[in-house]
Design an enzyme around this catalytic site. Structure first.
Site, PDB file in Angstrom:
ATOM      1  CD  GLU A 156      -3.260   1.893  -2.526  1.00 33.91           C
ATOM      2  OE1 GLU A 156      -4.332   0.667  -1.476  1.00 33.91           O
ATOM      3  OE2 GLU A 156      -3.701   3.076  -2.136  1.00 33.91           O
ATOM      4  CG  HIS A 190      -2.080   0.759   1.153  1.00 35.68           C
ATOM      5  ND1 HIS A 190      -1.777   2.309   1.179  1.00 35.68           N
ATOM      6  CD2 HIS A 190      -2.728   0.652   1.548  1.00 35.68           C
ATOM      7  CE1 HIS A 190      -3.298   2.941   1.363  1.00 35.68           C
ATOM      8  NE2 HIS A 190      -4.285   1.882   1.411  1.00 35.68           N
TER       9      HIS A 190
HETATM   10  O1  TA6 Z   1      -6.148   1.348  -0.451  1.00 34.23           O
HETATM   11  C1  TA6 Z   1      -7.277   2.028  -0.551  1.00 34.23           C
HETATM   12  C2  TA6 Z   1      -7.838   2.003   0.705  1.00 34.23           C
HETATM   13  O2  TA6 Z   1      -8.462   0.828   0.708  1.00 34.23           O
HETATM   14  C3  TA6 Z   1      -9.155   3.087   0.763  1.00 34.23           C
HETATM   15  O3  TA6 Z   1     -10.066   2.979   0.668  1.00 34.23           O
HETATM   16  C4  TA6 Z   1      -8.656   4.195   2.143  1.00 34.23           C
HETATM   17  O4  TA6 Z   1      -9.847   3.209   2.781  1.00 34.23           O
HETATM   18  C5  TA6 Z   1      -6.711   3.421   2.522  1.00 34.23           C
HETATM   19  O5  TA6 Z   1      -6.922   2.442   1.743  1.00 34.23           O
HETATM   20  C6  TA6 Z   1      -6.480   3.473   3.671  1.00 34.23           C
HETATM   21  O6  TA6 Z   1      -6.869   3.178   4.505  1.00 34.23           O
HETATM   22  P1  TA6 Z   1      -6.656   2.773   5.969  1.00 34.23           P
HETATM   23  O7  TA6 Z   1      -7.518   1.649   6.632  1.00 34.23           O
HETATM   24  O8  TA6 Z   1      -5.237   2.734   6.153  1.00 34.23           O
HETATM   25  O9  TA6 Z   1      -7.434   4.237   6.708  1.00 34.23           O
END
Ligand code: TA6
Length: 293
Positions: free
Chosen positions: A260, A157
């Site tokens: 990601e 991520h």
């Molecule tokens: O990767 C994108 C995502 O799934 C978004 O929907 C947002 O939720 C982001 O990840 C961050 O997630 P987190 O749990 O780190 O706040």
């Protein structure tokens, strides 16, 4: 000292001056510098004490992307799984002629009792960070060391530090269908991706292994070369979602984009005794990726 380890953080230093930092909490890479220029975004409000996933860097998503859905066994796990909120071990480090490498490990015995109960599978993760003069490779290997098969999502991520979100293009995903989680619909990507508001898009089965984040004004950028990772998520929270995150500065969305790489569109089934690996190589890019067909 190519790899030093103190205060639950490993610091990799390459003879060229390139460097990287990895918190053992989540094995979260929080810095990658080339020519003393930071390429990774970490929020100024990120919590680094292990009480919450680090807002920025490269959080490791495993064994589920987002919130699992009943009746899947991941339904009760924390959002994005437990890998990014567990304390990993520094397994080993080495430096060869052109690279400095550190390996981190997480297994069933190192996660919380609660998560062990929620996800009762014997697993072992090995995360390798390999730093060269102007590239960095992050590779995750998943081993099923138990006697029951399990299935998983995983995602690197990555939060990239960029000059200005409204003047970047993400190149290499043209022609791919994606789930637009903002509009709650599936869309066909035509041309480059630009950021003009909240973006939360899941591109499944991307054609090209090369994706580029191009800074239009600065003529610079970062390129991702993917191996074994076929899905790409592009995310920028923009104004409203940024304001809703306590560990994210309100105006920080201007200087970050998440691109990601992972396997999130489908679960990967891993038989007892089986292994899987996926990796990305990040490099500075001055040229434009040739569009996939
Ligand atoms: O990767 C994108 C995502 O799934 C978004 O929907 C947002 O939720 C982001 O990840 C961050 O997630 P987190 O749990 O780190 O706040």
């Amino acid at each position: 000292m190519p790899v030093s380890h103190q205060n639950n953080k490993a610091v990799l230093t390459h003879p060229s001056g390139a460097s990287a930092e990895v918190y053992l909490y989540g094995a979260t890479l929080t810095s990658w510098k080339v020519a003393n220029k930071e390429r990774i975004f970490v929020s100024e409000k990120a919590i680094l004490d292990g009480s919450k996933a680090i807002r920025g860097g490269i959080p490791l998503v495993f064994p589920v992307f987002g919130k699992g859905k009943a009746p899947h066994v991941t339904a009760a796990l924390p959002q994005h799984g437990f890998a990014r909120i567990s304390l990993w071990k520094l397994l080993n480090s080495s430096d060869e002629t052109n690279t400095v490498t550190a390996e981190f490990g997480l297994d069933h015995s190192l996660i919380s009792e609660e998560n062990r109960k929620l996800w009762p599978f014997d697993f072992s993760l090995v995360y390798t960070v390999k730093l060269a003069a102007d590239t960095i490779e992050t590779k995750l290997r998943v081993h099923n060391v138990g006697d029951k098969s399990f299935d998983f999502n995983t995602l690197l991520h990555t939060y990239f530090l960029i000059p200005d979100a409204s003047s970047v293009k993400v190149i290499g995903l043209s022609g791919v269908d994606y789930v637009d989680k903002v509009l709650q619909t599936t869309v066909h990507q035509e041309g480059d991706i630009v950021i003009k508001g909240e973006v939360d898009s899941v591109y499944a089965n991307v054609k090209s292994p090369d994706v580029q984040i191009s800074y239009v004004a600065e003529q610079g950028g970062v390129q991702l070369h993917l191996k074994g990772l076929n899905d790409v998520v592009v995310w920028n929270p923009w104004v409203a979602k940024a304001a809703g995150m306590a560990d994210f500065g309100n105006e920080e969305f201007h200087k970050m984009i998440c691109v990601e790489a992972g396997q999130v569109a489908e679960f990967i089934a891993l038989a007892a005794g089986g292994s899987w690996e996926g990796s990305q190589v990040l490099s500075e890019s001055q040229r434009t990726v040739v569009e996939a067909g």
